[in-house]
Design a protein around this motif. Structure first.
Motif, PDB file in Angstrom:
ATOM      1  N   THR A   1       0.845  -1.184   0.000  1.00 46.55           N
ATOM      2  CA  THR A   1       0.000   0.000   0.000  1.00 46.55           C
ATOM      3  C   THR A   1       0.880   1.233   0.000  1.00 46.55           C
ATOM      4  O   THR A   1       2.067   1.166   0.276  1.00 46.55           O
ATOM      5  N   ASN A   2       0.287   2.361  -0.332  1.00 43.28           N
ATOM      6  CA  ASN A   2       0.988   3.638  -0.261  1.00 43.28           C
ATOM      7  C   ASN A   2       0.677   4.342   1.043  1.00 43.28           C
ATOM      8  O   ASN A   2       0.978   5.503   1.203  1.00 43.28           O
ATOM      9  N   GLY A   3       0.050   3.636   1.960  1.00 44.55           N
ATOM     10  CA  GLY A   3      -0.377   4.239   3.214  1.00 44.55           C
ATOM     11  C   GLY A   3       0.743   4.347   4.226  1.00 44.55           C
ATOM     12  O   GLY A   3       1.714   3.607   4.199  1.00 44.55           O
ATOM     13  N   THR A   4       0.569   5.311   5.120  1.00 43.44           N
ATOM     14  CA  THR A   4       1.470   5.504   6.246  1.00 43.44           C
ATOM     15  C   THR A   4       0.706   5.090   7.500  1.00 43.44           C
ATOM     16  O   THR A   4      -0.460   5.462   7.661  1.00 43.44           O
TER      17      THR A   4
ATOM     18  N   ASN B   1      -5.743  10.931  -0.148  1.00 43.89           N
ATOM     19  CA  ASN B   1      -6.693  11.292   0.912  1.00 43.89           C
ATOM     20  C   ASN B   1      -7.640  10.143   1.254  1.00 43.89           C
ATOM     21  O   ASN B   1      -8.854  10.335   1.337  1.00 43.89           O
ATOM     22  N   VAL B   2      -7.069   8.953   1.462  1.00 43.94           N
ATOM     23  CA  VAL B   2      -7.881   7.777   1.783  1.00 43.94           C
ATOM     24  C   VAL B   2      -7.278   7.013   2.955  1.00 43.94           C
ATOM     25  O   VAL B   2      -6.059   6.987   3.145  1.00 43.94           O
ATOM     26  N   PHE B   3      -8.160   6.386   3.744  1.00 50.40           N
ATOM     27  CA  PHE B   3      -7.744   5.434   4.754  1.00 50.40           C
ATOM     28  C   PHE B   3      -7.511   4.106   4.041  1.00 50.40           C
ATOM     29  O   PHE B   3      -8.255   3.757   3.121  1.00 50.40           O
ATOM     30  N   VAL B   4      -6.501   3.361   4.467  1.00 47.33           N
ATOM     31  CA  VAL B   4      -6.121   2.130   3.778  1.00 47.33           C
ATOM     32  C   VAL B   4      -6.099   0.951   4.739  1.00 47.33           C
ATOM     33  O   VAL B   4      -5.545   1.045   5.836  1.00 47.33           O
TER      34      VAL B   4
END
Length: 158
Positions: A40-43, A116-119
């Motif tokens: 994912t590209n999420g932090t 701007n999304v929750f992952v």
């Protein structure tokens, strides 16, 4: 026991089919496990510990990860069995969404700021700031909770 060349090829082909099928079946069965597998590209979100009292969670805002506008955090409660995503919006209000992915109940614990999304790190489902599904495999939006601010604390009603 002697076998003919024809019998050898038939049995060999059957063995190849069985071995190939077991590999495919194994990948199908493990493709939706609870272990993070999809990049994912999420932090990872900062985690805040919360306690439920009278069906509400109270979080002191001062010096917390959600003190400033445009910030997000993951609130864990009930010994980590419950999760709520909290966002401090640019208009100085707060939103609270279930932190449990609607696909297979994994914890939605990352945020991708570029989109701007929750992952959800388990299978890559993405949810916008209102909880709507932006990318599956999840097909159902995240539940939202009512919030209010009292005495410098964010109150989330479950």
């Amino acid at each position: 026991m002697k076998i003919t060349r024809r019998e050898f090829f038939i049995k060999s082909a059957g063995a190849v089919v069985v071995v190939s099928s077991s590999g495919i079946l194994s990948s199908i069965l493990t493709s939706c496990s609870d272990n993070p597998t999809d990049p994912t590209n999420g932090t990872p979100l900062t985690t805040i510990q919360g306690t439920v009292v009278n069906n509400e969670i109270s979080i002191a805002i001062a010096s917390s990860p959600i003190e400033n506008k445009n910030t997000r955090a993951l609130v864990k409660y009930n010994n980590g069995n419950g999760s709520i995503l909290v966002e401090h919006n640019s208009d100085d209000t707060y939103k609270a969404l279930s932190g449990i992915c609607t696909h297979q109940d994994c914890t939605v614990s990352e945020f991708d700021g570029s989109n701007n999304v929750f992952v959800c790190p388990c299978h890559g489902s993405q949810f916008d700031l209102n909880g709507n599904v932006k990318q599956g495999p999840a097909t159902t939006k995240l539940r939202s909770y009512n919030t209010r601010v009292e005495n410098n604390s964010l109150i989330i009603t479950l």
